[in-house]
Design an enzyme around this catalytic site. Structure first.
Site, PDB file in Angstrom:
ATOM      1  N   GLY A 144      55.924  44.560  25.099  1.00  0.00           N
ATOM      2  CA  GLY A 144      55.976  43.212  25.636  1.00  0.00           C
ATOM      3  C   GLY A 144      57.230  42.464  25.244  1.00  0.00           C
ATOM      4  O   GLY A 144      58.039  42.934  24.446  1.00  0.00           O
ATOM      5  N   ALA A 148      63.672  39.735  18.716  1.00  0.00           N
ATOM      6  CA  ALA A 148      63.510  39.667  17.261  1.00  0.00           C
ATOM      7  C   ALA A 148      63.926  38.320  16.694  1.00  0.00           C
ATOM      8  O   ALA A 148      63.250  37.762  15.816  1.00  0.00           O
ATOM      9  CB  ALA A 148      64.298  40.792  16.607  1.00  0.00           C
ATOM     10  N   LYS A 199      62.396  49.856  30.032  1.00  0.00           N
ATOM     11  CA  LYS A 199      62.971  48.527  30.297  1.00  0.00           C
ATOM     12  C   LYS A 199      64.412  48.444  29.823  1.00  0.00           C
ATOM     13  O   LYS A 199      65.251  47.813  30.466  1.00  0.00           O
ATOM     14  CB  LYS A 199      62.101  47.440  29.675  1.00  0.00           C
ATOM     15  CG  LYS A 199      61.761  47.627  28.196  1.00  0.00           C
ATOM     16  CD  LYS A 199      62.624  46.855  27.270  1.00  0.00           C
ATOM     17  CE  LYS A 199      62.162  47.034  25.833  1.00  0.00           C
ATOM     18  NZ  LYS A 199      62.792  46.122  24.885  1.00  0.00           N
ATOM     19  N   ASP A 262      58.448  42.404  29.662  1.00  0.00           N
ATOM     20  CA  ASP A 262      59.471  42.926  28.753  1.00  0.00           C
ATOM     21  C   ASP A 262      60.789  43.169  29.480  1.00  0.00           C
ATOM     22  O   ASP A 262      61.874  42.931  28.931  1.00  0.00           O
ATOM     23  CB  ASP A 262      58.971  44.215  28.104  1.00  0.00           C
ATOM     24  CG  ASP A 262      59.625  44.472  26.760  1.00  0.00           C
ATOM     25  OD1 ASP A 262      60.483  43.680  26.341  1.00  0.00           O
ATOM     26  OD2 ASP A 262      59.266  45.473  26.111  1.00  0.00           O
ATOM     27  N   ASN A 272      71.846  46.001  26.044  1.00  0.00           N
ATOM     28  CA  ASN A 272      71.736  46.750  27.292  1.00  0.00           C
ATOM     29  C   ASN A 272      72.288  45.959  28.467  1.00  0.00           C
ATOM     30  O   ASN A 272      72.995  46.505  29.325  1.00  0.00           O
ATOM     31  CB  ASN A 272      70.274  47.126  27.543  1.00  0.00           C
ATOM     32  CG  ASN A 272      69.744  48.051  26.470  1.00  0.00           C
ATOM     33  OD1 ASN A 272      70.048  49.230  26.432  1.00  0.00           O
ATOM     34  ND2 ASN A 272      68.925  47.505  25.568  1.00  0.00           N
TER      35      ASN A 272
END
Length: 354
Positions: A144, A148, A199, A262, A272
């Site tokens: 999900g 951080a 993802k 996510d 990414n």
């Protein structure tokens, strides 16, 4: 108060350690061989240098060389907070010490290759632990949208915890029940983990839109490229849906927190997306990595390098339908073959013939 070991002192492992401390647990944050500067900082004054927060006093920092001293019969849970490349390392460190039936909760995302098949990381961990005489270790995973830094700042976050064992699932949900952390339960470990792994991979493609915008600029009327990003996002979800289906997961996970949720948050910021933006400007992967992100772990690209060859073989054998994964093929070619990232629009949508 449960004694919990978090293996991996990076940003997500440490943010999760703080959460566990906030819910009243005794947390042993264990750094890998790459985390010594973090461990030294936390030991000195409690500050995590990357998260820029002071961890609670009931989070204690240790080096991996001290694992043997802290793994005992009182440990109730092991949390894997290493990156995907560190999973085998983590299994090798914890395997000789782990007590039977102590569960492992995976924060790590990714897929593994075994022979000519794809496996989720909990499967790889479970099989790796058999080398140490450990069979039947319960495994669960967190999926999900949870950045951080936001978790470390105690911002409201929604996740899904997946575990086939409903009793363990209920215990885990209670364990992380903090006012700012909203966890839903699922028994679909396969679906949640496939979504969590892919993802990062597909964010490379969605990030391409930002690179195209940087390269071409705003239109004369001020128009951006939200349409492009949305089209790529939708195709990514379609292909995640396909992989979840063929690997035996539940389709509901694709359109919930583990999949759409996510993917959305991963596309907002992070490594990414930055790599995808570089590819969108026309750079090839190896040049983009070496010149602009040499010290960064690009999880989506790492996954492509791990599974790319196997994906090509499965497509050639017909085990994966080529027509179902055009964006996947483009990403693999861009990363594994160092080709320009090209968007195969003509393969995305079936067009009726008139």
């Amino acid at each position: 108060m449960a004694k919990i070991i978090v293996l991996g002192a990076g940003v997500m492992g440490s943010a999760f350690a703080q959460l566990l401390a906030d819910t009243g647990n005794q947390v042993f944050l264990v750094g890998t061989h790459l985390d010594q500067d973090i461990i030294d900082s936390v030991r000195a004054d409690g500050t995590h240098p990357k998260l820029k927060v002071k961890l609670p006093e009931n989070v204690r920092a240790f080096s991996y060389t001290q694992l043997e001293d802290i793994v005992d019969q009182h440990v109730r849970l092991i949390v894997f907070g290493v990156n995907s490349a560190g999973v085998d390392w983590a299994v090798a460190r914890i395997g000789p010490l782990l007590k039977p039936q102590v569960p492992i909760l995976m924060l790590t995302k990714g897929l593994a290759v075994q022979g000519h098949s794809l496996k989720i990381l909990p499967q790889a961990v479970k099989e790796g632990l058999t080398q140490y005489g450990l069979s039947g270790i319960p495994l669960a995973a967190v999926g999900g949208p949870c950045i951080a830094g936001e978790l470390a700042a105690r911002r409201q976050s929604s996740v899904v915890i997946a575990c086939p064992d409903t009793a363990l699932l209920e215990w885990l949900l209670n364990l992380v029940d903090a006012p700012y952390y909203h966890a839903r339960g699922s028994t679909d470990l396969m679906g949640v983990e496939v979504c969590a792994a892919l993802k990062n991979f597909y964010t490379l493609a969605v990030g391409y839109a930002s690179g195209q915008l940087e390269q071409r600029g705003k239109a004369p009327n001020g128009a951006l490229m939200h349409n492009l990003a949305a089209g790529l996002f939708t195709q990514a979800l379609a292909e995640i849906h396909y992989f979840v289906k063929i690997l035996g997961g539940q389709i509901d996970s694709v359109f919930g927190l583990a999949g759409a949720g996510d993917l959305y948050v991963t596309c907002q910021a992070g490594r990414n997306g930055r790599m995808g933006k570089l590819l969108g400007t026309g750079l090839l992967y190896r040049e983009a990595k070496s010149k602009h992100m040499p010290d960064d772990t690009i999880e989506g690209a790492e996954l492509a390098l791990v599974i790319g060859r196997t994906l090509k073989q499965l497509i050639d054998k017909g085990a994966i339908a080529q027509k179902a994964v055009p964006l996947t093929e483009s990403i693999v070619e861009a990363v594994c073959d160092n080709q320009p990232l090209l968007i195969p629009w003509d393969r995305f949508y079936s067009k009726s013939k008139t």
